[in-house]
Design a protein around this motif. Structure first.
Motif, PDB file in Angstrom:
ATOM      1  N   SER A 166     -33.950  12.195  13.731  1.00 27.30           N
ATOM      2  CA  SER A 166     -32.777  11.474  14.212  1.00 27.30           C
ATOM      3  C   SER A 166     -33.242  10.353  15.151  1.00 27.30           C
ATOM      4  O   SER A 166     -34.423  10.277  15.515  1.00 27.30           O
ATOM      5  CB  SER A 166     -31.843  12.430  14.944  1.00 27.30           C
ATOM      6  OG  SER A 166     -31.348  13.437  14.076  1.00 27.30           O
ATOM      7  N   HIS A 167     -32.297   9.505  15.575  1.00 24.77           N
ATOM      8  CA  HIS A 167     -32.701   8.333  16.353  1.00 24.77           C
ATOM      9  C   HIS A 167     -31.500   7.741  17.083  1.00 24.77           C
ATOM     10  O   HIS A 167     -30.340   7.964  16.711  1.00 24.77           O
ATOM     11  CB  HIS A 167     -33.309   7.264  15.438  1.00 24.77           C
ATOM     12  CG  HIS A 167     -32.410   6.885  14.284  1.00 24.77           C
ATOM     13  ND1 HIS A 167     -31.476   5.872  14.368  1.00 24.77           N
ATOM     14  CD2 HIS A 167     -32.289   7.403  13.038  1.00 24.77           C
ATOM     15  CE1 HIS A 167     -30.841   5.782  13.203  1.00 24.77           C
ATOM     16  NE2 HIS A 167     -31.308   6.698  12.382  1.00 24.77           N
ATOM     17  N   GLY A 168     -31.794   6.955  18.092  1.00 22.45           N
ATOM     18  CA  GLY A 168     -30.759   6.175  18.739  1.00 22.45           C
ATOM     19  C   GLY A 168     -30.297   5.057  17.820  1.00 22.45           C
ATOM     20  O   GLY A 168     -31.031   4.599  16.943  1.00 22.45           O
ATOM     21  N   VAL A 169     -29.064   4.608  18.015  1.00 20.32           N
ATOM     22  CA  VAL A 169     -28.483   3.564  17.167  1.00 20.32           C
ATOM     23  C   VAL A 169     -27.411   2.844  17.977  1.00 20.32           C
ATOM     24  O   VAL A 169     -26.932   3.368  18.981  1.00 20.32           O
ATOM     25  CB  VAL A 169     -27.897   4.183  15.865  1.00 20.32           C
ATOM     26  CG1 VAL A 169     -26.733   5.115  16.183  1.00 20.32           C
ATOM     27  CG2 VAL A 169     -27.478   3.130  14.855  1.00 20.32           C
ATOM     28  N   GLU A 175     -33.271   2.595  17.566  1.00 21.55           N
ATOM     29  CA  GLU A 175     -33.580   2.203  18.927  1.00 21.55           C
ATOM     30  C   GLU A 175     -33.762   3.460  19.779  1.00 21.55           C
ATOM     31  O   GLU A 175     -33.660   4.584  19.268  1.00 21.55           O
ATOM     32  CB  GLU A 175     -32.470   1.323  19.504  1.00 21.55           C
ATOM     33  CG  GLU A 175     -31.102   1.970  19.535  1.00 21.55           C
ATOM     34  CD  GLU A 175     -30.016   1.003  20.001  1.00 21.55           C
ATOM     35  OE1 GLU A 175     -29.185   1.422  20.828  1.00 21.55           O
ATOM     36  OE2 GLU A 175     -29.994  -0.146  19.536  1.00 21.55           O
ATOM     37  N   TYR A 176     -34.020   3.280  21.058  1.00 24.02           N
ATOM     38  CA  TYR A 176     -34.234   4.423  21.950  1.00 24.02           C
ATOM     39  C   TYR A 176     -32.986   5.303  21.956  1.00 24.02           C
ATOM     40  O   TYR A 176     -31.865   4.808  21.997  1.00 24.02           O
ATOM     41  CB  TYR A 176     -34.542   3.950  23.370  1.00 24.02           C
ATOM     42  CG  TYR A 176     -34.748   5.113  24.325  1.00 24.02           C
ATOM     43  CD1 TYR A 176     -35.999   5.697  24.462  1.00 24.02           C
ATOM     44  CD2 TYR A 176     -33.684   5.647  25.047  1.00 24.02           C
ATOM     45  CE1 TYR A 176     -36.188   6.781  25.310  1.00 24.02           C
ATOM     46  CE2 TYR A 176     -33.862   6.732  25.890  1.00 24.02           C
ATOM     47  CZ  TYR A 176     -35.107   7.293  26.016  1.00 24.02           C
ATOM     48  OH  TYR A 176     -35.284   8.374  26.838  1.00 24.02           O
ATOM     49  N   PRO A 177     -33.177   6.633  21.972  1.00 25.93           N
ATOM     50  CA  PRO A 177     -34.453   7.355  21.855  1.00 25.93           C
ATOM     51  C   PRO A 177     -34.862   7.525  20.385  1.00 25.93           C
ATOM     52  O   PRO A 177     -34.147   8.155  19.604  1.00 25.93           O
ATOM     53  CB  PRO A 177     -34.140   8.712  22.495  1.00 25.93           C
ATOM     54  CG  PRO A 177     -32.665   8.896  22.269  1.00 25.93           C
ATOM     55  CD  PRO A 177     -32.048   7.536  22.242  1.00 25.93           C
ATOM     56  N   GLU A 178     -35.973   6.932  20.023  1.00 28.53           N
ATOM     57  CA  GLU A 178     -36.473   7.052  18.659  1.00 28.53           C
ATOM     58  C   GLU A 178     -37.119   8.427  18.456  1.00 28.53           C
ATOM     59  O   GLU A 178     -37.530   9.084  19.404  1.00 28.53           O
ATOM     60  CB  GLU A 178     -37.474   5.939  18.362  1.00 28.53           C
ATOM     61  CG  GLU A 178     -36.842   4.541  18.427  1.00 28.53           C
ATOM     62  CD  GLU A 178     -37.833   3.441  18.109  1.00 28.53           C
ATOM     63  OE1 GLU A 178     -38.989   3.771  17.789  1.00 28.53           O
ATOM     64  OE2 GLU A 178     -37.434   2.265  18.195  1.00 28.53           O
ATOM     65  N   GLU A 179     -37.197   8.832  17.198  1.00 32.74           N
ATOM     66  CA  GLU A 179     -37.862  10.085  16.827  1.00 32.74           C
ATOM     67  C   GLU A 179     -37.301  11.294  17.584  1.00 32.74           C
ATOM     68  O   GLU A 179     -38.005  11.961  18.349  1.00 32.74           O
ATOM     69  CB  GLU A 179     -39.376   9.973  17.054  1.00 32.74           C
ATOM     70  CG  GLU A 179     -40.056   8.915  16.204  1.00 32.74           C
ATOM     71  CD  GLU A 179     -40.030   9.243  14.723  1.00 32.74           C
ATOM     72  OE1 GLU A 179     -40.223  10.407  14.363  1.00 32.74           O
ATOM     73  OE2 GLU A 179     -39.783   8.310  13.928  1.00 32.74           O
ATOM     74  N   ILE A 180     -36.018  11.558  17.413  1.00 31.46           N
ATOM     75  CA  ILE A 180     -35.397  12.749  17.985  1.00 31.46           C
ATOM     76  C   ILE A 180     -35.616  13.903  17.014  1.00 31.46           C
ATOM     77  O   ILE A 180     -35.082  13.889  15.906  1.00 31.46           O
ATOM     78  CB  ILE A 180     -33.893  12.539  18.214  1.00 31.46           C
ATOM     79  CG1 ILE A 180     -33.642  11.340  19.141  1.00 31.46           C
ATOM     80  CG2 ILE A 180     -33.258  13.807  18.778  1.00 31.46           C
ATOM     81  CD1 ILE A 180     -32.188  10.922  19.205  1.00 31.46           C
ATOM     82  N   PRO A 181     -36.407  14.921  17.372  1.00 32.27           N
ATOM     83  CA  PRO A 181     -36.716  15.988  16.416  1.00 32.27           C
ATOM     84  C   PRO A 181     -35.470  16.775  15.998  1.00 32.27           C
ATOM     85  O   PRO A 181     -34.647  17.141  16.837  1.00 32.27           O
ATOM     86  CB  PRO A 181     -37.695  16.885  17.178  1.00 32.27           C
ATOM     87  CG  PRO A 181     -38.227  16.039  18.299  1.00 32.27           C
ATOM     88  CD  PRO A 181     -37.109  15.117  18.658  1.00 32.27           C
ATOM     89  N   THR A 182     -35.359  17.017  14.699  1.00 26.50           N
ATOM     90  CA  THR A 182     -34.321  17.920  14.197  1.00 26.50           C
ATOM     91  C   THR A 182     -34.973  19.227  13.756  1.00 26.50           C
ATOM     92  O   THR A 182     -34.469  19.934  12.890  1.00 26.50           O
ATOM     93  CB  THR A 182     -33.538  17.285  13.040  1.00 26.50           C
ATOM     94  OG1 THR A 182     -34.456  16.779  12.073  1.00 26.50           O
ATOM     95  CG2 THR A 182     -32.664  16.146  13.533  1.00 26.50           C
ATOM     96  N   TRP A 183     -36.072  19.544  14.378  1.00 32.46           N
ATOM     97  CA  TRP A 183     -36.818  20.783  14.194  1.00 32.46           C
ATOM     98  C   TRP A 183     -37.306  21.212  15.587  1.00 32.46           C
ATOM     99  O   TRP A 183     -37.314  20.409  16.521  1.00 32.46           O
ATOM    100  CB  TRP A 183     -38.005  20.557  13.246  1.00 32.46           C
ATOM    101  CG  TRP A 183     -38.924  19.476  13.728  1.00 32.46           C
ATOM    102  CD1 TRP A 183     -39.999  19.595  14.569  1.00 32.46           C
ATOM    103  CD2 TRP A 183     -38.833  18.065  13.422  1.00 32.46           C
ATOM    104  NE1 TRP A 183     -40.587  18.375  14.809  1.00 32.46           N
ATOM    105  CE2 TRP A 183     -39.889  17.417  14.118  1.00 32.46           C
ATOM    106  CE3 TRP A 183     -37.971  17.295  12.635  1.00 32.46           C
ATOM    107  CZ2 TRP A 183     -40.093  16.044  14.040  1.00 32.46           C
ATOM    108  CZ3 TRP A 183     -38.180  15.935  12.560  1.00 32.46           C
ATOM    109  CH2 TRP A 183     -39.228  15.325  13.260  1.00 32.46           C
ATOM    110  N   PRO A 184     -37.697  22.461  15.782  1.00 36.15           N
ATOM    111  CA  PRO A 184     -38.158  22.896  17.103  1.00 36.15           C
ATOM    112  C   PRO A 184     -39.370  22.109  17.571  1.00 36.15           C
ATOM    113  O   PRO A 184     -40.323  21.926  16.818  1.00 36.15           O
ATOM    114  CB  PRO A 184     -38.497  24.377  16.886  1.00 36.15           C
ATOM    115  CG  PRO A 184     -37.672  24.785  15.711  1.00 36.15           C
ATOM    116  CD  PRO A 184     -37.606  23.580  14.818  1.00 36.15           C
TER     117      PRO A 184
END
Length: 249
Positions: A166-169, A175-184
């Motif tokens: 997931s990611h900021g938009v 955009e920030y926050p980039e690379e938001i984990p959708t896994w632990p």
């Protein structure tokens, strides 16, 4: 993007509605025998009629208005001559901008008849997204999204694609926050700030762990090869939880 006033929120809701309506319109138009390019042209027309621009095209010069991925293609599929068949899984990802504000949504659709394990995968994929969204709120940990989705996936016997995040938009597509984990993820220490705009988009699979790029430089495939579904909303973090803006209306 962080929502600072009602103008920001209304602009985000407007483009959120547009991409959601486009996604639903494309889904309703899916028929065996049509090409993914024909389906993409339906989406393009819907965006243009609303005064919106395709984000993949304008941001990355992607060769299509929307991303359409079939079966073994799990993301960033290029619209073209591929014919949609009975029994296919069709993932549609619609992102666009209007008046400088971006929103992003997506879903996987079944072309009947679909085998029951894939039917369950689709239902659980949507549930995984909803579980992730339930973890969004002001001053909550970003890691909570992936931790909650990971527990659900593990309990149901699924895997998660771990290099599609997931990611900021908002002011741009990513955009920030980039690379938001959708896994632990034990290393994720960031927190969700009030008004933050982000996507929640887990890729739930029956064995896949990673996404690998194909020869065309865009299309992504599962490794190991396995069915994958993706569901995505754009949301705003509030003090009472997540406000979903990619709703049709």
């Amino acid at each position: 993007m962080t929502i600072n006033d009602m103008d920001d929120l209304e602009g985000l809701k407007d483009i959120g509605r547009i991409v959601a309506n486009t996604l639903q319109g494309m889904a309703k138009a899916i028929e065996p025998g049509m090409t993914t390019l024909e389906l993409d042209e339906i989406g393009r027309g819907m965006l243009e009629r609303e005064g919106a621009e395709s984000a993949p095209e304008t941001s990355y010069n992607f060769p299509g208005a929307t991303c359409i991925s079939i079966n073994e293609e799990i993301a960033h599929g290029i619209p073209g001559p591929r014919v949609i068949q009975r029994g296919d899984l069709v993932n549609i990802d619609v992102s666009a901008s209007k008046n400088g504000i971006f929103a992003d949504t997506g879903a996987t659709f079944r072309v009947e008849p679909v085998k029951s394990p894939l039917d369950r995968l689709c239902k659980d994929g949507r549930k995984a997204m909803q579980i992730g969204i339930s973890q969004v709120g002001a001053d909550r940990p970003l890691a909570g999204i992936g931790n909650a989705i990971g527990r659900f996936a593990s309990e149901k016997g699924y895997t998660l694609i771990r290099n599609l995040a997931s990611h900021g938009v908002g002011h741009s597509l990513h955009e920030y926050p980039e690379e938001i984990p959708t896994w632990p993820s034990r290393g994720e220490r960031r927190r969700i700030t009030k008004g933050l705009v982000l996507t929640v988009e887990p890729f739930l699979s029956m064995g896949g762990l990673w996404a690998s790029e194909g020869e065309d430089g865009w299309t992504l495939y599962s490794e190991p090869c396995a069915p994958v579904v993706q569901y995505e909303h754009t949301v705003v973090a509030t003090e009472t939880g997540a406000l979903v803006v990619t709703q049709p209306g």
